[in-house]
Design an enzyme around this catalytic site. Structure first.
Site, PDB file in Angstrom:
ATOM      1  N   ASN A 169       0.832  -1.204   0.000  1.00 29.01           N
ATOM      2  CA  ASN A 169       0.000   0.000   0.000  1.00 29.01           C
ATOM      3  C   ASN A 169       0.870   1.259   0.000  1.00 29.01           C
ATOM      4  O   ASN A 169       0.495   2.301   0.540  1.00 29.01           O
ATOM      5  CB  ASN A 169      -0.949   0.011   1.210  1.00 29.01           C
ATOM      6  CG  ASN A 169      -2.090   1.001   1.018  1.00 29.01           C
ATOM      7  OD1 ASN A 169      -2.531   1.248  -0.099  1.00 29.01           O
ATOM      8  ND2 ASN A 169      -2.553   1.597   2.115  1.00 29.01           N
ATOM      9  N   HIS A 250     -12.401  46.833 -33.277  1.00 30.09           N
ATOM     10  CA  HIS A 250     -13.753  46.905 -32.707  1.00 30.09           C
ATOM     11  C   HIS A 250     -14.780  46.322 -33.670  1.00 30.09           C
ATOM     12  O   HIS A 250     -15.963  46.690 -33.640  1.00 30.09           O
ATOM     13  CB  HIS A 250     -14.133  48.348 -32.355  1.00 30.09           C
ATOM     14  CG  HIS A 250     -13.113  49.052 -31.521  1.00 30.09           C
ATOM     15  ND1 HIS A 250     -12.994  48.852 -30.162  1.00 30.09           N
ATOM     16  CD2 HIS A 250     -12.127  49.924 -31.878  1.00 30.09           C
ATOM     17  CE1 HIS A 250     -11.993  49.587 -29.702  1.00 30.09           C
ATOM     18  NE2 HIS A 250     -11.447  50.231 -30.719  1.00 30.09           N
ATOM     19  N   SER A 374     -23.013  18.636 -40.760  1.00 33.37           N
ATOM     20  CA  SER A 374     -24.186  18.789 -39.900  1.00 33.37           C
ATOM     21  C   SER A 374     -25.095  17.594 -40.116  1.00 33.37           C
ATOM     22  O   SER A 374     -25.215  17.086 -41.228  1.00 33.37           O
ATOM     23  CB  SER A 374     -24.939  20.084 -40.225  1.00 33.37           C
ATOM     24  OG  SER A 374     -26.212  20.093 -39.623  1.00 33.37           O
TER      25      SER A 374
END
Length: 546
Positions: A169, A250, A374
């Site tokens: 262990n 932006h 798709s």
């Protein structure tokens, strides 16, 4: 690993679950079609009307019906022995073939192997210290035998260590017992078996093993693929160096650039982080239970143990850290993972930009026969490679961020929280590797759509307001910015209206002629040259780390 499959109306079909002790197979009274578990060209099967199949799942001792599997929360979990279908992480299942190169380094097997290396190398080091007379110098034959334990270490050896661990262990103690067992019949080593793990705490072995795991995984797997990504983007920069493109700041039309120059930016950014990664020193400690060489100095007070520890760590190709507790503090790991996160952040930025360029039609994607975009819209060709990359980069960064925040923190001289966390390092690196390969796959499908690029430029003559007002400033025309603002802001500007505006300016004839020749396609400044010279910029950055 292969399995056979046949689907029919026969009631004699059986399915055997793949475990470490089975092959995965489907059998029936029909001859099964053999196919690889993960075929590179898709899964092939035979389907026979009336589209029905009966199957039973067979384990070592019993056959389980499909109905029992369906209610597995109330049934026998033995049918879910680890396989590609039952792995909790998709890295070990769906994506295994794309990340398996990391397995020799970042897996439990890798950890065990590097622990074995450290233990053997330490015993060999002890044999070279004159004051440790109990471990005399080994013969060449013995050195070769010990080296063979490293070179020939394989999966069977790792499984043997795990079997020992079931008794102890304790994972590191299992390594010690494994080596003692391997060497108990050797005429020289059998006399010094108790010097395996001499004066070591488990973390002396573990911290060096983890550092070696990272070193090998980075140098042999991650870094080469990172470099491949950088090279691919450099190639894009040079190939597209001359292709004008409308900029967007932006989200709005801005001064034009070239497609290649925008790629060059990412290549340079990524190379800076790649260079930073290569400069991070991988540290190791070897100072015993709390870093003070307490046991060493009681056993052999005449030996300079800090010097021996430094020499040993450096012999493994690592940098020695003398100031430690029971553990190496993991600060270098935090730096390493933070740098990887930043590389991944930059690549995420690249993925999103390419996704956007595909969305507006600047790039087409080459299609592959048989692929579906798709399940309901047949026309779709989705940018799935860049989306997969972005998703995996996010998953990688979440894990690496946790590691970099958690690992440097340990209560007093040590708590055990780092031990369980360190076992997850491969996850962050695995998702990173998967992302890099998805990006590379996506790049390979890209095709420039010159028509769309030209279309946007031809409809954006307002972007020439910047150079015109700048030239007006040079020659003393009053309120140049304000005049161009009034003429262009929020208004439709065409080639004709812009040239008419320039004709009415009081400018020297040469300056006016130059402005009249200017178009959105040619107003690109030094963008082309910046893109063409990207290799030199990237090489300069990467060579500075050597």
């Amino acid at each position: 690993m292969e399995f056979g499959a046949a689907v029919s109306s026969s009631s004699s079909s059986t399915f055997r679950v793949l475990t470490n002790h089975h092959l995965c197979s489907l059998s029936s009274n029909k001859t099964p079609l053999k196919t690889n578990l993960f075929p590179s060209k898709g899964f092939s099967f035979s389907l026979k009307k009336p589209f029905s199949c009966t199957a039973a799942i067979t384990t070592n001792n019993a056959t389980i019906s499909p109905s029992k599997v369906k209610g597995s929360n109330e049934g026998d979990y033995s049918v879910f022995e680890l396989s590609s279908l039952t792995a909790l992480s998709p890295l070990d299942g769906r994506y295994w073939n794309k990340v398996k190169e990391l397995a020799p380094f970042m897996s439990e097997y890798g950890l065990i192997r590097y622990r074995v290396i450290v233990e053997i190398k330490w015993l060999m080091m002890l044999s070279k210290i004159p004051e440790v007379i109990e471990v005399p110098g080994f013969t060449n034959e013995t050195h070769q035998y010990m080296q063979s334990l490293i070179d020939e270490f394989g999966m069977a050896d790792a499984l043997e260590v795990k079997n020992i661990e079931k008794v102890t262990n304790h994972d590191v103690k299992a390594i010690e017992y494994f080596l003692k067992d391997k060497c108990q019949s050797h005429p020289e080593i059998s006399k010094v078996l108790e010097f395996f793990h001499f004066s070591c705490t488990s973390e002396d072995i573990n911290n060096l093993a983890h550092a070696l795991m990272l070193k090998e995984a980075l140098n042999k797997v991650l870094f080469p693929v990172m470099d491949e990504v950088i090279r691919a983007i450099c190639n894009m920069a040079k190939e597209y160096a001359h292709i004008p493109m409308l900029s967007r700041t932006h989200g709005q039309p801005a001064s034009p650039t070239t497609l290649g120059k925008e790629m060059a930016i990412f290549a340079v950014r990524l190379s800076r982080e790649r260079q930073r990664l290569s400069q991070i020193e991988l540290l190791g400690k070897f100072g015993g239970a709390v870093g003070n060489y307490n046991a060493h100095m009681v056993a052999y007070p005449e030996i300079d143990w800090p010097k021996i520890a430094e020499e040993f760590v450096q012999s493994l190709g690592l940098t020695f850290n003398p100031y430690v507790t029971q553990i190496e503090p993991h600060d270098y790991m935090a730096s390493l993972f933070h740098a990887t996160i930043q590389f991944n952040n930059i690549l995420t930025d690249f993925d999103r930009d390419i996704w956007g360029y595909i969305s507006v039609g600047y790039f087409k994607q080459l299609t592959k026969a048989g692929e579906v975009g798709s399940s309901t819209m047949p026309h779709k060709v989705n940018p799935i490679d860049f989306e997969n990359s972005e998703g995996n980069l996010g998953k990688a960064n979440a894990g690496l961020s946790f590691l970099s925040m958690k690992l440097p923190i340990s209560r007093w001289q040590r708590d055990l929280t780092d031990s369980t966390v360190l076992r997850t390092m491969g996850e962050g690196l695995g998702h990173s590797l998967l992302a890099y390969r998805s990006t590379l796959q996506g790049i390979g499908k890209l095709q420039v759509n010159q028509t769309r690029l030209d279309e946007d430029l031809n409809h954006s003559w307002e972007v020439l307001a910047e150079p015109i007002q700048t030239v007006m400033r040079r020659y003393g025309v009053p309120e140049p910015y304000e005049k161009l603002k009034e003429f262009t802001r929020g208004k439709a500007v065409t080639q004709e209206s812009m040239q008419e505006f320039v004709q009415g300016l009081k400018l020297p004839q040469e300056a006016k002629a130059n402005l009249l020749k200017l178009t959105p396609h040619t107003y690109i400044g030094a963008a082309t040259e910046l893109a063409k010279t990207v290799d030199a910029a990237v090489n300069l950055i990467l060579e500075s780390s050597n």
